[in-house]
Motif scaffolding. Structure first.
Motif, short mmCIF file in Angstrom:
data_model
loop_
_atom_site.label_atom_id
_atom_site.label_comp_id
_atom_site.label_asym_id
_atom_site.label_seq_id
_atom_site.Cartn_x
_atom_site.Cartn_y
_atom_site.Cartn_z
N GLU A 10 0.86 -1.19 0.00
CA GLU A 10 0.00 0.00 0.00
C GLU A 10 0.89 1.23 0.00
O GLU A 10 1.75 1.39 0.87
CB GLU A 10 -0.91 -0.02 1.23
CG GLU A 10 -1.69 1.25 1.49
CD GLU A 10 -2.63 1.61 0.37
OE1 GLU A 10 -2.35 2.66 -0.29
OE2 GLU A 10 -3.60 0.88 0.14
N ASP A 11 0.70 2.13 -0.97
CA ASP A 11 1.57 3.31 -1.07
C ASP A 11 1.07 4.50 -0.24
O ASP A 11 1.81 5.46 -0.04
CB ASP A 11 1.74 3.74 -2.53
CG ASP A 11 0.43 4.17 -3.18
OD1 ASP A 11 -0.62 3.58 -2.85
OD2 ASP A 11 0.46 5.10 -4.01
N SER A 34 5.72 -0.17 -0.18
CA SER A 34 5.02 1.00 -0.72
C SER A 34 4.96 1.01 -2.25
O SER A 34 4.37 1.90 -2.84
CB SER A 34 5.68 2.30 -0.23
OG SER A 34 7.04 2.32 -0.60
N ASP A 35 5.60 0.03 -2.89
CA ASP A 35 5.51 -0.07 -4.35
C ASP A 35 5.66 -1.54 -4.77
O ASP A 35 6.02 -2.40 -3.96
CB ASP A 35 6.56 0.81 -5.04
CG ASP A 35 7.99 0.42 -4.69
OD1 ASP A 35 8.39 -0.72 -5.01
OD2 ASP A 35 8.71 1.25 -4.12
N ASP A 54 -2.86 -3.41 -2.66
CA ASP A 54 -3.55 -2.28 -3.27
C ASP A 54 -3.27 -2.33 -4.78
O ASP A 54 -2.16 -2.64 -5.21
CB ASP A 54 -3.04 -0.98 -2.67
CG ASP A 54 -3.76 0.24 -3.24
OD1 ASP A 54 -4.90 0.08 -3.71
OD2 ASP A 54 -3.19 1.35 -3.23
N ILE A 57 -0.56 1.10 -7.13
CA ILE A 57 0.75 1.27 -6.50
C ILE A 57 1.79 1.60 -7.58
O ILE A 57 1.62 1.24 -8.75
CB ILE A 57 1.19 0.00 -5.72
CG1 ILE A 57 1.09 -1.23 -6.61
CG2 ILE A 57 0.36 -0.15 -4.47
CD1 ILE A 57 1.63 -2.50 -5.98
#
Length: 233
Positions: A10-11, A34-35, A54, A57
């Motif tokens: 999740e970013d 985050s990516d 997510d 991203i």
């Protein structure tokens, strides 16, 4: 399974931090990426048991990351997205996701979905909670052995009835619609009719309630669904 490693991809840091806090509270081990590239590095270097992914991203999209992981692994994947169109959900499931959660979401519900998916994906492993007791021992459940007792006497629940009862227990005091009960208990691929839930619940009540016509555990919320409640200890 003595420990569970969950990868959160999740970013948006505020969302990632909330998810991580709720999972850690339940004693899961959490890796945060985050990516897409960072997520792939974690996945290739750690023993990951479940991924919360997510779709939006950087570097590698959530869809592409899911496709890459699915070429080598059946690890359970829960997709997070703000996309609300039905086609997007169908596409996410078709490329290998096991569950699909729309933003904004309840962190408590997400944790419940994590637990339910872990139970389905690792049926021979030790569940998150092994023994449960309600109303001063009136109702007792040994989750790993699928044993249910009423007033110290064993009662027989079918596999589907047991799954529904665990879903209720994971969502105490929450109103659940028939559709939610099906999804949380059996997953997205269940092809039964939603009204079959009524029959299952009727049978569960007959087995766990002292008086099935005046239930103390599973209550009908007319026009909405059902709710599982217990007395405060």
């Amino acid at each position: 399974m003595d420990f569970v490693n969950i990868l959160v991809v999740e970013d948006e840091k505020n969302i990632s931090d909330v998810i991580e806090a709720y999972l850690i509270k339940e004693e899961f081990n959490v890796f945060s990426a985050s990516d897409g590239e960072m997520a792939l590095e974690f996945f290739n270097s750690e023993d990951i048991h479940l991924i919360i992914l997510d779709l939006m991203i950087p570097k590698i999209s959530g869809e592409e990351l899911c496709k890459r992981i699915r070429t080598t692994s059946d690890v359970p994947i829960i997709m997070l997205t703000a996309k609300t169109h039905e086609d997007d959900r169908i596409e996410g499931l078709s490329i290998g996701a096991d569950d699909y959660v729309l933003k904004p979401f309840s962190p408590r519900e997400l944790v419940s979905r994590v637990k339910a998916l872990l139970r389905r994906s690792y049926p021979n492993s030790r569940p998150v909670a092994e023994k449960l007791s309600f109303n001063s021992g009136d109702l007792e459940i040994e989750v790993d052995k699928m044993i249910v007792r009423k007033n110290n006497e064993d009662i027989n629940l079918t596999t589907n009835e047991f799954k529904i009862l665990l879903t209720f227990i994971s969502h105490q005091n929450q109103v659940l619609s028939r559709e939610q009960l099906i999804e949380l208990s059996f997953g997205q691929d269940y092809d039964g009719f939603d009204r079959t839930i009524d029959t299952h619940i009727k049978n569960i009540r007959y087995k766990i309630e002292s008086n099935s016509k005046s239930p103390e555990y599973i209550h009908t919320i007319y026009g909405s669904g059902y709710k599982f409640t217990v007395k405060k200890q």
